[in-house]
Scaffold this motif. Structure first.
Motif, PDB file in Angstrom:
ATOM      1  N   GLU A 172       0.850  -1.192   0.000  1.00  0.00           N
ATOM      2  CA  GLU A 172       0.000   0.000   0.000  1.00  0.00           C
ATOM      3  C   GLU A 172       0.886   1.243   0.000  1.00  0.00           C
ATOM      4  OE1 GLU A 172      -2.664  -0.722   3.292  1.00  0.00           O
ATOM      5  OE2 GLU A 172      -3.824  -2.194   2.152  1.00  0.00           O
ATOM      6  N   ASP A 173       0.814   2.088   1.033  1.00  0.00           N
ATOM      7  CA  ASP A 173       1.613   3.313   1.017  1.00  0.00           C
ATOM      8  C   ASP A 173       2.834   3.232   1.930  1.00  0.00           C
ATOM      9  OD1 ASP A 173       0.193   3.270   3.369  1.00  0.00           O
ATOM     10  OD2 ASP A 173      -0.253   5.413   3.381  1.00  0.00           O
ATOM     11  N   LYS A 174       3.212   2.011   2.314  1.00  0.00           N
ATOM     12  CA  LYS A 174       4.346   1.823   3.204  1.00  0.00           C
ATOM     13  C   LYS A 174       5.428   0.989   2.526  1.00  0.00           C
ATOM     14  CE  LYS A 174       2.069   3.833   6.563  1.00  0.00           C
ATOM     15  NZ  LYS A 174       2.390   5.219   6.979  1.00  0.00           N
ATOM     16  N   ILE A 175       6.668   1.301   2.833  1.00  0.00           N
ATOM     17  CA  ILE A 175       7.812   0.497   2.393  1.00  0.00           C
ATOM     18  C   ILE A 175       8.321  -0.276   3.602  1.00  0.00           C
ATOM     19  CG2 ILE A 175      10.192   0.541   1.547  1.00  0.00           C
ATOM     20  CD1 ILE A 175       9.456   3.111   0.011  1.00  0.00           C
ATOM     21  N   TYR A 176       8.240  -1.603   3.507  1.00  0.00           N
ATOM     22  CA  TYR A 176       8.801  -2.460   4.549  1.00  0.00           C
ATOM     23  C   TYR A 176      10.171  -2.928   4.067  1.00  0.00           C
ATOM     24  CZ  TYR A 176       4.211  -2.321   6.650  1.00  0.00           C
ATOM     25  OH  TYR A 176       3.046  -1.882   7.226  1.00  0.00           O
ATOM     26  N   PHE A 177      11.141  -2.877   4.964  1.00  0.00           N
ATOM     27  CA  PHE A 177      12.508  -3.189   4.546  1.00  0.00           C
ATOM     28  C   PHE A 177      13.200  -4.081   5.564  1.00  0.00           C
ATOM     29  CE2 PHE A 177      12.883   0.719   7.067  1.00  0.00           C
ATOM     30  CZ  PHE A 177      13.933   0.416   7.932  1.00  0.00           C
ATOM     31  N   SER A 220      19.980  -8.550  12.154  1.00  0.00           N
ATOM     32  CA  SER A 220      19.095  -7.992  11.130  1.00  0.00           C
ATOM     33  C   SER A 220      17.894  -7.328  11.789  1.00  0.00           C
ATOM     34  CB  SER A 220      18.591  -9.088  10.184  1.00  0.00           C
ATOM     35  OG  SER A 220      19.637  -9.687   9.459  1.00  0.00           O
ATOM     36  N   MET A 221      17.280  -6.389  11.062  1.00  0.00           N
ATOM     37  CA  MET A 221      16.089  -5.708  11.546  1.00  0.00           C
ATOM     38  C   MET A 221      15.046  -5.617  10.441  1.00  0.00           C
ATOM     39  SD  MET A 221      17.114  -1.620  11.581  1.00  0.00           S
ATOM     40  CE  MET A 221      18.280  -1.838  12.931  1.00  0.00           C
ATOM     41  N   ILE A 222      13.788  -5.503  10.848  1.00  0.00           N
ATOM     42  CA  ILE A 222      12.682  -5.163   9.968  1.00  0.00           C
ATOM     43  C   ILE A 222      12.321  -3.708  10.264  1.00  0.00           C
ATOM     44  CG2 ILE A 222      10.942  -5.965  11.611  1.00  0.00           C
ATOM     45  CD1 ILE A 222      10.598  -6.338   7.811  1.00  0.00           C
ATOM     46  N   GLY A 223      11.914  -2.989   9.231  1.00  0.00           N
ATOM     47  CA  GLY A 223      11.541  -1.597   9.438  1.00  0.00           C
ATOM     48  C   GLY A 223      10.491  -1.159   8.447  1.00  0.00           C
ATOM     49  N   CYS A 224      10.010   0.045   8.631  1.00  0.00           N
ATOM     50  CA  CYS A 224       8.953   0.593   7.789  1.00  0.00           C
ATOM     51  C   CYS A 224       9.240   2.058   7.505  1.00  0.00           C
ATOM     52  CB  CYS A 224       7.605   0.436   8.489  1.00  0.00           C
ATOM     53  SG  CYS A 224       6.206   1.102   7.564  1.00  0.00           S
ATOM     54  N   LEU A 225       9.045   2.445   6.238  1.00  0.00           N
ATOM     55  CA  LEU A 225       9.179   3.829   5.793  1.00  0.00           C
ATOM     56  C   LEU A 225       7.853   4.308   5.233  1.00  0.00           C
ATOM     57  CD1 LEU A 225      12.427   3.465   3.631  1.00  0.00           C
ATOM     58  CD2 LEU A 225      12.334   4.670   5.805  1.00  0.00           C
ATOM     59  N   ASP A 226       7.544   5.570   5.426  1.00  0.00           N
ATOM     60  CA  ASP A 226       6.452   6.203   4.696  1.00  0.00           C
ATOM     61  C   ASP A 226       6.922   6.377   3.257  1.00  0.00           C
ATOM     62  OD1 ASP A 226       5.144   8.759   3.528  1.00  0.00           O
ATOM     63  OD2 ASP A 226       3.852   8.241   5.210  1.00  0.00           O
ATOM     64  N   SER A 227       6.155   5.907   2.286  1.00  0.00           N
ATOM     65  CA  SER A 227       6.620   5.915   0.899  1.00  0.00           C
ATOM     66  C   SER A 227       6.584   7.301   0.267  1.00  0.00           C
ATOM     67  CB  SER A 227       5.798   4.944   0.049  1.00  0.00           C
ATOM     68  OG  SER A 227       4.459   5.382  -0.061  1.00  0.00           O
ATOM     69  N   ALA A 228       5.930   8.264   0.901  1.00  0.00           N
ATOM     70  CA  ALA A 228       5.890   9.631   0.362  1.00  0.00           C
ATOM     71  C   ALA A 228       7.007  10.491   0.937  1.00  0.00           C
ATOM     72  CB  ALA A 228       4.533  10.264   0.652  1.00  0.00           C
ATOM     73  N   THR A 229       7.229  10.365   2.246  1.00  0.00           N
ATOM     74  CA  THR A 229       8.228  11.216   2.905  1.00  0.00           C
ATOM     75  C   THR A 229       9.538  10.489   3.174  1.00  0.00           C
ATOM     76  OG1 THR A 229       7.474  10.584   5.118  1.00  0.00           O
ATOM     77  CG2 THR A 229       6.351  12.450   4.042  1.00  0.00           C
TER      78      THR A 229
END
Length: 269
Positions: free
Chosen positions: A184-189, A208-217
């Motif tokens: 959707e509007d999130k980047i999971y990395f 290792s880590m899991i993370g999330c970015l807002d795909s707009a900002t």
């Protein structure tokens, strides 16, 4: 996302050094950083099919010759597979059409050279580890584990844009990207920490880590360390509900053994 659970889900014999995943239509597509095959694993029948991307494809190539596939993504009905760019042999892109089974390849050296110029890094510091398309625009994830520590997102529009992303440290080393997907509007990395400043030679894995970015900002919304000794390199969406998300992960254990464990990471909202 506040809680997570990581478990081994199943093993696949015949694949080593798994580095990228795409799950679609009950099929799991896998690339390895030491192989020249695209692997297709049928989750229902537990069957593994090897798709040769070049003549005389190999399950395990010697390090100086390998294509170093580190990124795979689905765009429409076609899979795109990217070499990391860290050496001359690693500048290739392959596409596989899921409908026709046709394979095409492209030399990315001019594009990768332009990325190096934009980031102001040497050729051996380019290390593309993830790829996704957002609104038809290719986003490449540069793992900044070289001496210049250029970790971030390369946006491939008419002009190349680089968005630097700083991630938390695991132990004493800053984590850097190893894969990313758009949900959707999130980047999971995924990101990992290795005790090295080389994009070519492996170092001690610190976690290792899991993370999330807002795909707009591109703001980092959260990170969770999921292992303090494994290097997870492949990430794909498996299932999603209103209350949780299930992701499939693969681990590059830096051995020659042709066995891969697929893990399931459950994130609860």
């Amino acid at each position: 996302m506040e809680k997570f659970q990581l478990i081994p889900l199943f093993e696949i014999i015949g694949i080593g050094a798994a580095s990228g995943l795409v799950y679609t239509n009950d099929m799991l597509y896998i690339v390895s950083d030491s192989s020249s095959y695209l692997y297709q694993y049928d989750l229902n029948n537990q069957d593994l099919t090897k798709i040769a991307l070049v003549e005389n494809s190999q399950d395990h190539m010697i390090k100086k010759e390998k294509f170093d596939f580190e990124a795979i993504t689905l765009q429409g009905n076609s899979l795109s597979i990217f070499g990391s760019g860290s050496t001359e042999n690693r500048n290739k892109k392959f596409t596989y059409d899921l409908t026709t089974s046709k394979i095409a390849h492209e030399d990315l050296k001019p594009i990768y050279s332009a990325i190096q110029d934009t980031l102001d890094i040497a050729s051996d510091e380019l290390n593309i580890e993830g790829a996704l398309y957002k609104d038809g625009v290719l986003h490449l994830f540069q793992r900044g584990n070289g001496s210049n520590a250029k970790n971030g997102i390369v946006i491939m529009e008419q002009e190349i844009t680089f968005i630097p992303i700083t991630l938390p440290k695991i132990k004493h080393v800053e984590a850097t990207f190893t894969d990313a997907i758009l949900v959707e509007d999130k980047i999971y990395f995924l990101a990992a920490a290795e005790d090295t400043t080389s994009t070519y030679d492996d170092g001690e894995v610190l976690g290792s880590m899991i993370g999330c970015l807002d795909s707009a900002t591109f703001t980092v919304e959260f990170t969770h360390v999921i292992s303090d000794y494994q290097k997870f390199e492949g990430l794909t969406l498996y299932k999603k509900t209103a209350t949780q998300m299930e992701l499939l992960l693969c681990e590059d254990n830096d051995t020659d053994i042709l066995e891969t464990t697929i893990f399931k990471l459950t994130l609860s909202k």
